[in-house]
Motif scaffolding. Structure first.
Motif, mmCIF file in Angstrom:
data_model
loop_
_atom_site.group_PDB
_atom_site.id
_atom_site.type_symbol
_atom_site.label_atom_id
_atom_site.label_comp_id
_atom_site.label_asym_id
_atom_site.label_seq_id
_atom_site.Cartn_x
_atom_site.Cartn_y
_atom_site.Cartn_z
ATOM 1 N N PHE A 56 0.814 -1.213 0.000
ATOM 2 C CA PHE A 56 0.000 0.000 0.000
ATOM 3 C C PHE A 56 0.851 1.268 0.000
ATOM 4 N N GLN A 57 2.033 1.164 0.581
ATOM 5 C CA GLN A 57 2.944 2.305 0.638
ATOM 6 C C GLN A 57 3.280 2.831 -0.770
ATOM 7 N N ASP A 58 3.289 1.911 -1.736
ATOM 8 C CA ASP A 58 3.575 2.328 -3.120
ATOM 9 C C ASP A 58 2.497 3.271 -3.652
ATOM 10 N N LEU A 59 1.304 3.075 -3.160
ATOM 11 C CA LEU A 59 0.203 3.932 -3.609
ATOM 12 C C LEU A 59 0.267 5.315 -2.938
ATOM 13 N N GLN A 60 0.857 5.341 -1.746
ATOM 14 C CA GLN A 60 0.839 6.554 -0.922
ATOM 15 C C GLN A 60 1.368 7.800 -1.653
ATOM 16 N N THR A 61 2.469 7.640 -2.398
ATOM 17 C CA THR A 61 3.032 8.781 -3.134
ATOM 18 C C THR A 61 1.981 9.381 -4.074
ATOM 19 N N TYR A 62 1.215 8.491 -4.708
ATOM 20 C CA TYR A 62 0.194 8.974 -5.645
ATOM 21 C C TYR A 62 -0.985 9.597 -4.908
ATOM 22 N N ILE A 63 -1.311 9.006 -3.762
ATOM 23 C CA ILE A 63 -2.383 9.600 -2.950
ATOM 24 C C ILE A 63 -1.994 11.032 -2.572
ATOM 25 N N GLU A 91 -1.367 -0.174 -12.275
ATOM 26 C CA GLU A 91 -0.634 -1.402 -11.968
ATOM 27 C C GLU A 91 -0.660 -1.683 -10.459
ATOM 28 N N ILE A 92 -0.366 -0.649 -9.698
ATOM 29 C CA ILE A 92 -0.366 -0.801 -8.235
ATOM 30 C C ILE A 92 -1.762 -1.195 -7.731
ATOM 31 N N LEU A 93 -2.772 -0.493 -8.267
ATOM 32 C CA LEU A 93 -4.137 -0.742 -7.803
ATOM 33 C C LEU A 93 -4.598 -2.173 -8.111
ATOM 34 N N SER A 94 -4.299 -2.622 -9.328
ATOM 35 C CA SER A 94 -4.804 -3.969 -9.652
ATOM 36 C C SER A 94 -4.055 -5.040 -8.863
ATOM 37 N N ASP A 95 -2.834 -4.729 -8.477
ATOM 38 C CA ASP A 95 -2.102 -5.650 -7.615
ATOM 39 C C ASP A 95 -2.692 -5.625 -6.198
ATOM 40 N N LEU A 96 -2.934 -4.429 -5.688
ATOM 41 C CA LEU A 96 -3.482 -4.286 -4.328
ATOM 42 C C LEU A 96 -4.871 -4.912 -4.201
ATOM 43 N N GLU A 97 -5.633 -4.829 -5.301
ATOM 44 C CA GLU A 97 -6.993 -5.358 -5.306
ATOM 45 C C GLU A 97 -7.026 -6.832 -4.896
ATOM 46 N N LYS A 98 -5.947 -7.546 -5.177
ATOM 47 C CA LYS A 98 -5.916 -8.973 -4.873
ATOM 48 C C LYS A 98 -5.378 -9.263 -3.476
ATOM 49 N N GLN A 99 -4.940 -8.226 -2.772
ATOM 50 C CA GLN A 99 -4.308 -8.456 -1.470
ATOM 51 C C GLN A 99 -5.273 -8.264 -0.293
ATOM 52 N N GLU A 100 -4.805 -8.726 0.869
ATOM 53 C CA GLU A 100 -5.531 -8.479 2.114
ATOM 54 C C GLU A 100 -5.248 -7.042 2.543
ATOM 55 N N LEU A 101 -6.292 -6.236 2.632
ATOM 56 C CA LEU A 101 -6.078 -4.840 3.018
ATOM 57 C C LEU A 101 -6.985 -4.483 4.181
ATOM 58 N N THR A 102 -6.694 -3.367 4.841
ATOM 59 C CA THR A 102 -7.614 -2.888 5.874
ATOM 60 C C THR A 102 -8.868 -2.364 5.178
ATOM 61 N N ILE A 103 -9.916 -2.121 5.969
ATOM 62 C CA ILE A 103 -11.171 -1.647 5.377
ATOM 63 C C ILE A 103 -10.991 -0.322 4.649
ATOM 64 N N GLN A 146 -8.170 0.972 3.427
ATOM 65 C CA GLN A 146 -7.324 0.796 2.236
ATOM 66 C C GLN A 146 -8.142 0.213 1.082
ATOM 67 N N LYS A 147 -8.957 -0.761 1.429
ATOM 68 C CA LYS A 147 -9.800 -1.402 0.414
ATOM 69 C C LYS A 147 -10.728 -0.353 -0.236
ATOM 70 N N ALA A 148 -11.290 0.521 0.614
ATOM 71 C CA ALA A 148 -12.207 1.549 0.109
ATOM 72 C C ALA A 148 -11.477 2.522 -0.818
ATOM 73 N N ILE A 149 -10.243 2.848 -0.470
ATOM 74 C CA ILE A 149 -9.463 3.776 -1.305
ATOM 75 C C ILE A 149 -9.189 3.147 -2.679
ATOM 76 N N VAL A 150 -8.779 1.889 -2.668
ATOM 77 C CA VAL A 150 -8.487 1.187 -3.930
ATOM 78 C C VAL A 150 -9.743 1.116 -4.801
ATOM 79 N N LYS A 151 -10.849 0.775 -4.166
ATOM 80 C CA LYS A 151 -12.115 0.639 -4.899
ATOM 81 C C LYS A 151 -12.539 1.982 -5.524
#
Ligand code: ZN
Length: 496
Positions: free
Chosen positions: A3-10, A61-73, A75-80
Motif C-alpha cells: 500500500f505504501q507504493d500507492l501513498q506517493t500517488y495519494i 498497476e499498483i491498484l490492480s495488484d493491491l486489489e488482490k491483497q488483504e487490506l484494511t477496510i 485501504q480497500k475503500a481507497i483502492v475501490k
C-alpha cells in the motif's frame, strides 16, 4: 507491491485537489472580478495534472495488484474508489470531455444572462446540447444500470437509482402534497413580520459566529466568510471553510444557513485522521452530507428545544425587533409553511416538492421524453399541481437554478434524500438516546460525538445504505421522513 507504493500517488492527488479547491474557494470569496480569465489557465493546467495522476499507468498497476491483497477496510475503500474514478474518466474520450467542460463554462454565462433577461430561448439550445452530451457520456460509462439517468444518479448518491427514488418521491406525492393543501386551506395564519424588520449586519455577524461555535463549529479548524450563496469547502479535517450571506431585512436567512453549513463542516471536521487526505477522506455522498446539514438546520435548529436556551440571547441582541415576540411565536415563525416559487427560499415542508419537480423533469430529459420548447410550461404545470402556484416568468421558473447549466444532472435528488436520511437517523436517536435533552441543555459535544462515532469518522469508506444499516438496523426508508413531516406540521397547524 504494498500500500505504501500507492501513498506517493495519494499525496500527489490530494495536493492537486487541494490546490484546485483553494482556487475555487478563492473565486467565490476573495478573488477580484476580472481574475478568472487568467486564473482559468492555471486551473486548467492543474486539472490536467490531476487527470494524469489519477489515470497514471503505474497507479493502475499498483491498484490492480493491491486489489488482490488483504487490506484494511479503509485501504480497500481507497483502492475501490480509485479504480472507479479511473473507469469513469477513461471511458469518456478526453477531447470530448475537454470540449464539454468549455461549453459548460459558456453555458453558465449564457444562463446568467438568460435568467437576468427572462429569456429561456437564449438558454434552450445550450440546455439541449448539454443534456445530449451528458447522455452520451452516461452511455460510455453505463455498466449494469437500468437506464442512463441511473448512471448520473450514482455520481451523487451511489446505490440509489430511479427505482428507489420513484418510491421515495411517490410517497412524498401521496402524503405531502395533500398535507400542504390542508395547510393552505387552514384558517391558521402564522405571523412572522418580525423577521423582515431591519437587522444590523454587524450584529448578525456577531450572533451567527457565536451560533456556529455553539452548535460545534471548531474555529481552530475552520473559518466563516461571506458569499452570494452559502456553501462549505473542505481541504482536510483540520481545514473546513463555510460561507453565509447576511440580509439586512431577513434575520432567519443567515441564522439557518449558518447552522446548515456548520452541519456540513462538523461532518468534515470529524472524519478520522487516518483517512483525511485520502480519496475517501470526505463525506460519504451528497445525500449523506445533506443529511447532516439538514439534521442540524431543520430537525434540531427549528425545534423548540433548540431555541429555549438560545432565544433569550437572540432577543437581547435584537431587542428592538424581538422584545415583543415570544419564544412560541418565534418557533412558529421559523416553521411557517408557505408555497413559494424559489427552491432556495422554501420552508422545510415544501422544499422536497421543489426537488420532486426537478427530478421528474430530469428523468424525462434523460429518457428523451421532453420537447425542450415545452419545458417551461411543463415546469409551471408541475408547480401548479404540487405547490398550487404558477411562476409568472421563466426567471422565477425554469431558469432559477444554475445546476443544469453546469451539467449537474442527478444532483437535485440528493437534497431531498438528505432530509429523509436525517429524519431516519433522528427517529432512531429518539428511541435510543436523549437527543432532545442534549439539544435543550445545549450539550452539542455529546451530539457531535454520537454522529462522529456512527457516521462522520468513516468519511466515504461506507456508502449511505451501509451507514444507515449499521446505525439504525435498516437501509434507507422514506417512511420516517413522511412521519416526521406529517407529525410536525399537523401539530403546528392543528390539523387533526
Ligand atoms: Zn447543504
Amino acid at each position: 507491491m504494498n500500500f505504501q507504493d500507492l501513498q506517493t500517488y495519494i499525496d500527489k492527488r490530494q495536493a492537486l485537489n487541494q490546490a484546485l479547491t483553494l482556487f475555487s474557494w478563492d473565486q467565490e470569496t476573495e478573488a477580484p472580478e476580472k481574475s478568472m480569465a487568467l486564473t482559468a489557465k492555471s486551473v486548467g493546467l492543474l486539472s490536467g495534472e490531476l487527470f494524469k495522476t489519477i489515470t497514471d499507468p503505474k497507479v493502475k498497476e499498483i491498484l490492480s495488484d493491491l486489489e488482490k491483497q488483504e487490506l484494511t477496510i479503509s485501504q480497500k475503500a481507497i483502492v475501490k474508489k480509485w479504480l472507479k474514478d479511473i473507469r469513469d474518466l477513461e471511458k469518456i474520450p478526453a477531447q470530448k470531455y475537454q470540449e464539454h467542460q468549455e461549453r459548460l463554462m459558456i453555458a453558465q454565462r449564457v444562463w446568467q444572462k438568460a435568467k437576468l433577461e427572462n429569456n429561456y430561448q437564449l438558454f434552450m439550445p445550450y440546455l439541449k446540447e448539454i443534456v445530449a452530451t451528458e447522455k452520451e457520456f452516461a452511455q460510455y460509462r453505463k455498466t449494469n444500470e437500468a437506464c442512463l439517468y441511473d448512471v448520473v444518479l450514482e455520481d451523487y448518491e451511489p446505490g440509489f437509482h430511479v427505482e428507489q427514488l420513484d418510491e421515495f418521491f411517490n410517497q412524498l406525492k401521496e402524503h405531502i402534497v395533500p398535507l400542504l393543501k390542508e395547510i393552505q386551506a387552514s384558517p391558521i395564519k402564522i405571523d412572522k413580520e418580525y423577521n423582515y424588520k431591519h437587522y444590523s449586519l454587524n450584529k448578525q455577524k456577531e450572533f451567527n459566529r457565536w451560533l456556529a461555535g455553539y452548535v460545534g463549529f471548531d474555529f481552530k479548524k475552520g473559518v466563516i466568510k461571506e458569499s452570494e450563496h452559502p456553501f462549505t469547502t473542505e481541504f482536510h479535517n483540520h481545514d473546513v471553510r463555510i460561507t453565509t450571506h447576511y440580509y439586512k431585512n431577513n434575520l432567519e436567512s443567515a441564522l439557518f444557513s449558518t447552522i446548515h453549513e456548520s452541519g456540513h463542516a462538523i461532518y468534515e471536521m470529524n472524519i478520522d485522521d487516518d483517512i483525511t487526505m485520502t480519496p475517501v477522506g470526505s463525506g460519504a455522498s451528497m445525500g449523506m452530507h445533506e443529511s447532516q446539514s439538514r439534521f442540524y438546520e431543520n430537525i434540531i435548529g427549528r425545534s423548540e428545544e433548540f431555541w429555549k436556551p438560545v432565544y433569550p440571547r437572540l432577543q437581547t441582541f435584537f431587542a428592538d425587533n424581538l422584545e415583543e415576540v415570544s419564544l412560541e411565536q418565534f418557533v412558529q415563525g421559523i416553521n411557517k409553511v408557505e408555497a413559494s416559487l424559489i427552491r432556495t427560499e422554501a420552508d422545510e415542508l415544501t422544499y422536497p416538492l421543489h426537488i420532486m419537480i426537478r427530478y421528474e423533469l430530469e428523468k424525462k430529459m434523460f429518457a428523451g421524453e421532453v420537447d425542450f420548447e415545452q419545458l417551461p410550461q411543463l415546469w409551471n404545470q408541475l408547480y401548479q399541481e404540487y405547490l398550487g402556484i404558477t411562476p409568472q416568468n421563466d426567471s422565477e421558473g425554469i431558469l432559477q437554478d444554475i445546476h443544469w447549466a453546469g451539467g449537474s444532472f442527478g444532483y437535485f435528488p440528493s437534497y431531498a434524500l438528505g432530509s429523509a436520511i436525517a429524519a431516519q437517523i433522528y427517529a432512531h436517536m429518539q428511541k435510543t438516546t436523549a437527543v432532545a435533552d442534549w439539544v435543550e441543555s445545549g450539550d452539542f459535544q455529546v451530539l457531535k460525538k454520537y454522529l462522529q462515532e456512527y457516521i462522520h469518522q468513516y468519511g466515504a469508506i461506507y456508502q449511505t445504505n451501509e451507514l444507515l444499516e449499521k446505525l439504525t438496523g435498516e437501509k434507507f426508508n422514506p417512511k420516517y421522513y413522511i412521519e416526521y413531516l406529517t407529525n410536525k406540521f399537523t401539530k403546528l397547524y392543528h390539523l387533526r
